[in-house]
Design a protein around this motif. Sequence first.
Motif, mmCIF file in Angstrom:
data_model
loop_
_atom_site.group_PDB
_atom_site.id
_atom_site.type_symbol
_atom_site.label_atom_id
_atom_site.label_comp_id
_atom_site.label_asym_id
_atom_site.label_seq_id
_atom_site.Cartn_x
_atom_site.Cartn_y
_atom_site.Cartn_z
ATOM 1 N N MET A 84 0.842 -1.151 0.000
ATOM 2 C CA MET A 84 0.000 0.000 0.000
ATOM 3 C C MET A 84 0.896 1.226 0.000
ATOM 4 S SD MET A 84 -2.632 1.407 2.908
ATOM 5 C CE MET A 84 -3.435 -0.133 3.048
ATOM 6 N N ILE A 85 0.526 2.184 -0.779
ATOM 7 C CA ILE A 85 1.245 3.453 -0.820
ATOM 8 C C ILE A 85 0.282 4.541 -0.369
ATOM 9 C CG2 ILE A 85 2.398 5.144 -2.295
ATOM 10 C CD1 ILE A 85 3.190 2.792 -4.106
ATOM 11 N N ILE A 86 0.712 5.300 0.603
ATOM 12 C CA ILE A 86 -0.089 6.428 1.082
ATOM 13 C C ILE A 86 0.705 7.690 0.810
ATOM 14 C CG2 ILE A 86 -1.134 7.547 3.072
ATOM 15 C CD1 ILE A 86 -1.416 4.733 4.298
ATOM 16 N N ILE A 87 0.085 8.628 0.158
ATOM 17 C CA ILE A 87 0.753 9.882 -0.181
ATOM 18 C C ILE A 87 -0.005 11.031 0.456
ATOM 19 C CG2 ILE A 87 1.431 11.423 -2.068
ATOM 20 C CD1 ILE A 87 1.517 8.965 -3.865
ATOM 21 N N GLY A 88 0.724 11.953 1.057
ATOM 22 C CA GLY A 88 0.108 13.149 1.628
ATOM 23 C C GLY A 88 0.547 14.382 0.856
ATOM 24 N N TYR A 89 -0.356 15.304 0.700
ATOM 25 C CA TYR A 89 -0.068 16.543 -0.019
ATOM 26 C C TYR A 89 -0.260 17.732 0.914
ATOM 27 C CZ TYR A 89 -0.462 13.677 -4.201
ATOM 28 O OH TYR A 89 -0.285 12.717 -5.153
ATOM 29 N N ALA A 90 0.446 18.807 0.650
ATOM 30 C CA ALA A 90 0.307 20.023 1.457
ATOM 31 C C ALA A 90 0.622 21.236 0.593
ATOM 32 C CB ALA A 90 1.261 19.984 2.642
ATOM 33 N N LEU A 91 0.016 22.335 0.931
ATOM 34 C CA LEU A 91 0.345 23.615 0.299
ATOM 35 C C LEU A 91 1.332 24.329 1.208
ATOM 36 C CD1 LEU A 91 -3.191 24.783 -0.833
ATOM 37 C CD2 LEU A 91 -1.354 23.900 -2.261
ATOM 38 N N LEU A 92 2.517 24.619 0.671
ATOM 39 C CA LEU A 92 3.580 25.246 1.445
ATOM 40 C C LEU A 92 4.157 26.411 0.667
ATOM 41 C CD1 LEU A 92 5.498 21.987 2.364
ATOM 42 C CD2 LEU A 92 3.921 23.215 3.845
ATOM 43 N N ASP A 93 4.680 27.384 1.405
ATOM 44 C CA ASP A 93 5.409 28.430 0.704
ATOM 45 C C ASP A 93 6.762 27.862 0.279
ATOM 46 O OD1 ASP A 93 7.318 28.693 2.832
ATOM 47 O OD2 ASP A 93 6.005 30.106 3.847
ATOM 48 N N ASP A 94 7.475 28.562 -0.575
ATOM 49 C CA ASP A 94 8.718 28.061 -1.152
ATOM 50 C C ASP A 94 9.741 27.685 -0.088
ATOM 51 O OD1 ASP A 94 10.292 27.554 -3.596
ATOM 52 O OD2 ASP A 94 11.567 29.147 -2.797
ATOM 53 N N GLU A 95 9.908 28.523 0.911
ATOM 54 C CA GLU A 95 10.910 28.251 1.955
ATOM 55 C C GLU A 95 10.585 26.978 2.730
ATOM 56 O OE1 GLU A 95 12.464 30.240 6.090
ATOM 57 O OE2 GLU A 95 11.731 31.575 4.518
ATOM 58 N N ALA A 96 9.341 26.803 3.121
ATOM 59 C CA ALA A 96 8.938 25.604 3.862
ATOM 60 C C ALA A 96 9.070 24.353 2.995
ATOM 61 C CB ALA A 96 7.511 25.748 4.368
ATOM 62 N N ALA A 97 8.729 24.465 1.712
ATOM 63 C CA ALA A 97 8.835 23.315 0.805
ATOM 64 C C ALA A 97 10.282 22.873 0.651
ATOM 65 C CB ALA A 97 8.229 23.655 -0.544
ATOM 66 N N ARG A 98 11.205 23.793 0.618
ATOM 67 C CA ARG A 98 12.624 23.444 0.475
ATOM 68 C C ARG A 98 13.179 22.757 1.721
ATOM 69 N NH1 ARG A 98 14.798 25.710 -4.080
ATOM 70 N NH2 ARG A 98 13.507 27.299 -5.067
ATOM 71 N N ARG A 99 12.612 23.016 2.883
ATOM 72 C CA ARG A 99 13.063 22.389 4.131
ATOM 73 C C ARG A 99 12.407 21.031 4.373
ATOM 74 N NH1 ARG A 99 11.736 27.437 6.396
ATOM 75 N NH2 ARG A 99 10.037 26.372 7.429
ATOM 76 N N LEU A 100 11.312 20.756 3.708
ATOM 77 C CA LEU A 100 10.551 19.537 3.937
ATOM 78 C C LEU A 100 11.319 18.309 3.466
ATOM 79 C CD1 LEU A 100 7.762 18.468 4.880
ATOM 80 C CD2 LEU A 100 7.064 18.592 2.488
ATOM 81 N N GLU A 101 11.390 17.288 4.298
ATOM 82 C CA GLU A 101 12.008 16.028 3.922
ATOM 83 C C GLU A 101 10.922 14.972 3.856
ATOM 84 O OE1 GLU A 101 15.462 14.550 5.828
ATOM 85 O OE2 GLU A 101 16.268 16.545 6.208
ATOM 86 N N PRO A 102 10.929 14.155 2.793
ATOM 87 C CA PRO A 102 9.932 13.094 2.711
ATOM 88 C C PRO A 102 10.199 12.033 3.769
ATOM 89 C CG PRO A 102 11.551 12.834 0.984
ATOM 90 C CD PRO A 102 11.851 14.130 1.683
ATOM 91 N N SER A 103 9.200 11.232 4.071
ATOM 92 C CA SER A 103 9.418 10.103 4.965
ATOM 93 C C SER A 103 8.863 8.853 4.297
ATOM 94 C CB SER A 103 8.771 10.327 6.324
ATOM 95 O OG SER A 103 7.378 10.502 6.187
ATOM 96 N N ALA A 104 9.584 7.761 4.458
ATOM 97 C CA ALA A 104 9.175 6.478 3.893
ATOM 98 C C ALA A 104 9.210 5.443 5.007
ATOM 99 C CB ALA A 104 10.120 6.074 2.767
ATOM 100 N N LEU A 105 8.197 4.619 5.053
ATOM 101 C CA LEU A 105 8.066 3.610 6.107
ATOM 102 C C LEU A 105 7.691 2.286 5.472
ATOM 103 C CD1 LEU A 105 7.820 3.145 9.249
ATOM 104 C CD2 LEU A 105 5.390 3.532 8.916
#
Length: 55
Positions: A1-22
Amino acid sequence: MIIIGYALLDDEAARRLEPSALFVDGENRTVNRGSDPAEVPPGSELLRGDRTATG
């Protein structure tokens, strides 16, 4: 199963975001966790998501 989450972020926050895989086993116990979405658990006989099989 693959679960994907989406979010609206400003450019600075998007650049700091790290994906997570489990990865979980058949009993839903965590077997691998990380921030590289292409990573697979050691010994799983799976190919990394950024590699292709040849031959």
